[in-house]
Design a protein around this motif. Sequence first.
Motif, short mmCIF file in Angstrom:
data_model
loop_
_atom_site.label_atom_id
_atom_site.label_comp_id
_atom_site.label_asym_id
_atom_site.label_seq_id
_atom_site.Cartn_x
_atom_site.Cartn_y
_atom_site.Cartn_z
N SER A 105 -2.87 -10.51 23.02
CA SER A 105 -2.15 -11.54 23.72
C SER A 105 -1.51 -12.30 22.84
N PHE A 106 -2.49 -12.77 21.73
CA PHE A 106 -1.67 -13.70 20.91
C PHE A 106 -0.66 -13.17 19.59
N THR A 107 -0.76 -11.86 19.59
CA THR A 107 0.12 -11.03 18.94
C THR A 107 1.47 -11.44 19.73
N ALA A 108 1.65 -11.27 21.04
CA ALA A 108 2.82 -11.20 21.54
C ALA A 108 3.19 -12.56 21.76
N VAL A 109 2.54 -13.74 21.81
CA VAL A 109 2.77 -15.18 21.90
C VAL A 109 3.50 -15.29 20.52
N MET A 110 2.78 -15.07 19.34
CA MET A 110 3.41 -15.37 17.97
C MET A 110 4.86 -14.61 17.76
N ALA A 111 4.79 -13.45 18.21
CA ALA A 111 5.84 -12.39 18.17
C ALA A 111 7.17 -13.23 18.81
N LEU A 112 7.00 -13.52 20.07
CA LEU A 112 7.89 -14.01 21.08
C LEU A 112 8.38 -15.45 20.54
N TYR A 113 7.51 -16.31 19.74
CA TYR A 113 7.71 -17.89 19.33
C TYR A 113 8.62 -17.47 18.26
N LEU A 114 8.29 -16.32 17.10
CA LEU A 114 9.07 -16.27 15.95
C LEU A 114 10.46 -15.87 16.15
N VAL A 115 10.65 -15.04 17.25
CA VAL A 115 11.78 -14.42 17.38
C VAL A 115 12.64 -15.60 18.24
N GLY A 116 12.05 -16.67 18.82
CA GLY A 116 12.89 -17.52 19.43
C GLY A 116 12.96 -17.58 20.84
N GLU A 117 11.97 -16.59 21.47
CA GLU A 117 12.00 -16.68 22.85
C GLU A 117 11.26 -18.02 23.35
N LYS A 118 12.15 -18.96 23.53
CA LYS A 118 11.77 -20.26 23.95
C LYS A 118 10.87 -20.47 25.14
N LYS A 119 11.32 -19.88 26.22
CA LYS A 119 10.53 -20.04 27.51
C LYS A 119 9.57 -18.89 27.61
N LEU A 120 9.61 -17.73 27.13
CA LEU A 120 8.96 -16.68 27.62
C LEU A 120 7.76 -16.77 26.51
N TRP A 121 7.66 -17.51 25.37
CA TRP A 121 6.35 -17.54 24.45
C TRP A 121 5.49 -18.67 25.12
N LYS A 122 6.15 -19.45 25.95
CA LYS A 122 4.95 -20.52 26.45
C LYS A 122 4.54 -20.02 27.70
N ILE A 123 5.10 -19.08 28.34
CA ILE A 123 4.70 -18.41 29.62
C ILE A 123 3.40 -17.52 29.02
N ALA A 124 3.92 -16.56 27.80
CA ALA A 124 3.06 -15.84 27.23
C ALA A 124 1.65 -16.60 26.97
N LEU A 125 1.92 -17.57 26.17
CA LEU A 125 0.76 -18.56 25.81
C LEU A 125 -0.07 -18.86 26.75
N ILE A 150 -7.45 -14.44 18.14
CA ILE A 150 -6.33 -15.31 17.83
C ILE A 150 -5.65 -15.36 16.62
N ILE A 151 -6.73 -15.17 15.66
CA ILE A 151 -6.30 -15.28 14.25
C ILE A 151 -5.44 -13.98 13.88
N THR A 152 -6.11 -12.78 14.37
CA THR A 152 -5.81 -11.25 14.22
C THR A 152 -4.31 -11.31 14.85
N GLY A 153 -4.25 -11.68 16.12
CA GLY A 153 -3.02 -11.82 17.05
C GLY A 153 -1.85 -12.66 16.13
N ALA A 154 -2.28 -13.58 15.81
CA ALA A 154 -1.16 -14.60 15.14
C ALA A 154 -0.81 -13.91 13.53
N ILE A 155 -1.40 -13.29 12.80
CA ILE A 155 -1.12 -12.48 11.62
C ILE A 155 -0.35 -11.26 12.06
N ALA A 156 -0.86 -10.50 13.03
CA ALA A 156 -0.26 -9.33 13.38
C ALA A 156 1.03 -9.50 14.02
N GLY A 157 1.40 -10.76 14.88
CA GLY A 157 2.60 -11.22 15.20
C GLY A 157 3.66 -11.58 14.21
#
Length: 175
Positions: A105-125, A150-157
């Motif tokens: 879940s947090f992999t998806a959040v981080m990846a979406l945030y970094l790629v600039g999916e402004k609305k989508l990363w917030k919904i994913a969060l 959470i940490i593993t996901g952020a790193i993986a993202g």
Amino acid sequence: MEIEILSMLQKIRTPLLDIFMSNITKLGNAGIVWILLTIVLLLIPKTRKSGLILAAALIVDLILCNGILKPLIARIRPFDVNSAIQLIVAKPHDYSFPSGHTAASFTAVMALYLVGEKKLWKIALVFAVLIAFSRLYLYVHYPTDVLGGIITGAIAGYIGYKLTFIVQSKYRKKL
């Protein structure tokens, strides 16, 4: 202390919350909600880059979380320590640390945030936080498992995001 936190959460259980949390956690089973999101993003030309980055990040997460950390740490689950708890979901058969549902879940959040999916990363969060909490509520993970997820996901993202650009730049140089 972690068992105490989980025990406190057991005091807020209600039949309605049980159903809600069971269904929320199912969204994270095998990362299905994030895999489906990746497929949708890949199918839409405008979001294909986001889909590629999310796919790379989820693959990195799978390797880090399930391939390396879970077998290396081999932490037993809280319901195996406190067998008096009646689980309302099927018993997971892998190790507890880190929480795979939370990590994906947090992999998806981080990846979406970094790629600039402004609305989508917030919904994913929002979904990621609910999924992470459901793992505690359902007594299948310790709080530090969720924190580790959470940490593993952020790193993986982050790694998936960077890896996509490294591969892309190497591929372009060969053209």
